[in-house]
Enzyme design. Structure first.
Site, PDB file in Angstrom:
ATOM      1  CE  LYS A  46     -32.725  13.305  21.630  1.00  0.00           C
ATOM      2  NZ  LYS A  46     -31.435  13.940  21.373  1.00  0.00           N
TER       3      LYS A  46
HETATM    4  C1  LIG Z   1     -32.793  10.880  15.743  1.00  0.00           C
HETATM    5  C2  LIG Z   1     -31.668  10.656  16.705  1.00  0.00           C
HETATM    6  N1  LIG Z   1     -31.026   9.478  16.689  1.00  0.00           N
HETATM    7  C3  LIG Z   1     -30.027   9.212  17.531  1.00  0.00           C
HETATM    8  C4  LIG Z   1     -29.605  10.143  18.464  1.00  0.00           C
HETATM    9  C5  LIG Z   1     -28.426   9.798  19.327  1.00  0.00           C
HETATM   10  O1  LIG Z   1     -28.675   9.912  20.676  1.00  0.00           O
HETATM   11  P1  LIG Z   1     -27.472  10.213  21.697  1.00  0.00           P
HETATM   12  O2  LIG Z   1     -27.029  11.611  21.455  1.00  0.00           O
HETATM   13  O3  LIG Z   1     -28.110  10.014  23.037  1.00  0.00           O
HETATM   14  O4  LIG Z   1     -26.399   9.214  21.439  1.00  0.00           O
HETATM   15  C6  LIG Z   1     -30.257  11.380  18.529  1.00  0.00           C
HETATM   16  C7  LIG Z   1     -29.930  12.408  19.526  1.00  0.00           C
HETATM   17  O5  LIG Z   1     -29.057  13.071  19.694  1.00  0.00           O
HETATM   18  C8  LIG Z   1     -31.288  11.660  17.615  1.00  0.00           C
HETATM   19  O6  LIG Z   1     -31.898  12.859  17.609  1.00  0.00           O
END
Ligand SMILES: Cc1ncc(COP(=O)(O)O)c(C=O)c1O
Length: 375
Positions: free
Chosen positions: A183
């Site tokens: 990110k």
């Molecule tokens: C659009 C989107 N939503 C949700 C997530 C979930 O985030 P995390 O991986 O931090 O749980 C991500 C990232 O991986 C994402 O790109």
């Protein structure tokens, strides 16, 4: 996995001595969780976005879950959302036994199409969950006009700005950011929920910590909660990353501009949408550089051929409704969301990170031209 020495990787976090130093300080302090870095990171993040409150959580997924709960989503409800997203945005509704109701996307922005979302609303719709996909701001003013609670998936959109000048995550709806290693800002794993509502922050802070209110004694819990806490080690990294965020965002924007130039003229290749001309101030928070291959090209074969030339890439993103779990649990099938399905079948994420050099961008572009027979 054996990588060639000169391989162009898909993503790479920017971490340095400042992060190392910050982590060591926390280790030496002995306060590894629920220490002073947690509120410090939350306050700095909220200030950066110009929003009253922020709650740090263990992941973007955890943040989406708590934000939907705070919006009142419950068993049997429906949540209107995009099928062109990372699976977590839809899963978060399923965690609460709500049904994700998909609606098709806009071909230019690849975000949930407000007209399609409106048509998908029923008397059971409890919330709309727009996703700022690939960092491009979703059309929030259009969703706001629908008059339903909104939870924003801003996991990919730190640094994005809406056309009215408000930063993504700054409108007051619960908006969820993710800090996984690819990110714009990373804490390894982690997330943040911003909100304009003190009661939402209070509920999320409690539910991320097993349902304990801030003024309750240890091991007293007055509601159901989870362990979705973010450690002070992670918050310390986040604080340092936040200080260098502008520099990291500028690096990504530079890499995007270099790609735009290097890939110009490849026949049939579609690039991420341009930000609109001034005076509109809409701005992408650059996260990934995803292209759509010319129609008729074998996408998986292209990815394999790029790898043979030392360039990592990946299909990004597959349509959520066509994933096995969603087909089986909700009976989805091909043809329901034609724009999403067309885009998902042709999309390829190219290497993209702040320190990507012009030389690497040119290598990727040359490899792609070569593989597409347009060298
Ligand atoms: C659009 C989107 N939503 C949700 C997530 C979930 O985030 P995390 O991986 O931090 O749980 C991500 C990232 O991986 C994402 O790109």
């Amino acid at each position: 996995m054996s990588l060639r020495v000169d391989e162009v990787p898909l993503a790479r976090p920017v971490l340095g001595e400042a992060e190392e130093h910050a982590v060591l300080e926390v280790l030496r302090s002995g306060q590894l969780s629920l220490g002073p870095r947690l509120p410090a990171f939350e306050r700095a993040f909220a200030a950066r976005l110009g929003v009253p409150h922020a709650s740090a959580v263990s992941s973007g997924t955890a943040g989406l879950h708590l934000a939907l709960r705070a919006a009142g989503v419950r068993d049997g409800d429906e949540v209107v959302t995009s099928p062109f997203s990372f699976v977590a945005s839809a899963n978060a509704a399923v965690f609460e036994r709500a049904r994700p109701v998909f609606a098709d996307i806009d071909r230019r922005t690849l975000n949930l199409d407000p007209a399609a979302a409106e048509a998908a609303i029923s008397e059971r719709t409890a919330a709309i969950l727009p996703v700022h996909i690939f960092g491009y701001p979703a059309d929030l003013p259009a969703f706001e006009r629908l008059g339903l609670p909104i939870v924003e998936d801003a996991c990919e959109a730190l640094g994005g700005v809406h056309g009215d000048g408000v930063p993504v995550g700054g409108r007051g709806h619960p908006a969820v950011f993710g800090f996984y290693a690819n990110k714009q800002l990373t804490t390894g794993e982690g997330g943040m929920v911003t909100t304009g509502d003190a009661a939402v922050k209070e509920r999320i802070d409690s539910e991320r910590n097993q349902g304990r209110a801030p003024d309750m004694s240890w091991l007293d819990h007055d509601r159901l909660g989870f362990n979705y806490r973010l450690s002070d080690i992670a918050c310390a990294i986040g604080l340092v990353q936040l200080r260098r965020l502008d520099e990291m965002l500028a690096g990504r924007a530079r890499a995007a501009a270099a790609y735009r130039e290097a890939l110009a003229g490849i026949e049939g290749l579609e690039l991420p949408c341009d930000d609109p001309a001034p005076p509109a101030r809409e701005r992408r928070g650059w996260f990934v550089f995803v292209v759509q291959l010319p129609r008729g090209v074998d996408r998986d074969g292209t990815i394999r051929a790029l790898r043979n030339l030392g360039v990592q890439s990946k299909p990004y993103l597959p349509a959520i409704h066509l994933m096995s779990y969603y087909r089986e649990a909700f009976g989805h099938r091909e043809g329901e969301f034609p724009v999403c399905e067309d885009v998902a079948a042709r999309s390829v994420a190219l290497p993209f990170f702040p320190e990507l050099t012009e030389g690497q961008v040119e290598r990727v572009a040359a490899a792609l031209r070569d593989v597409l027979g347009q060298a």
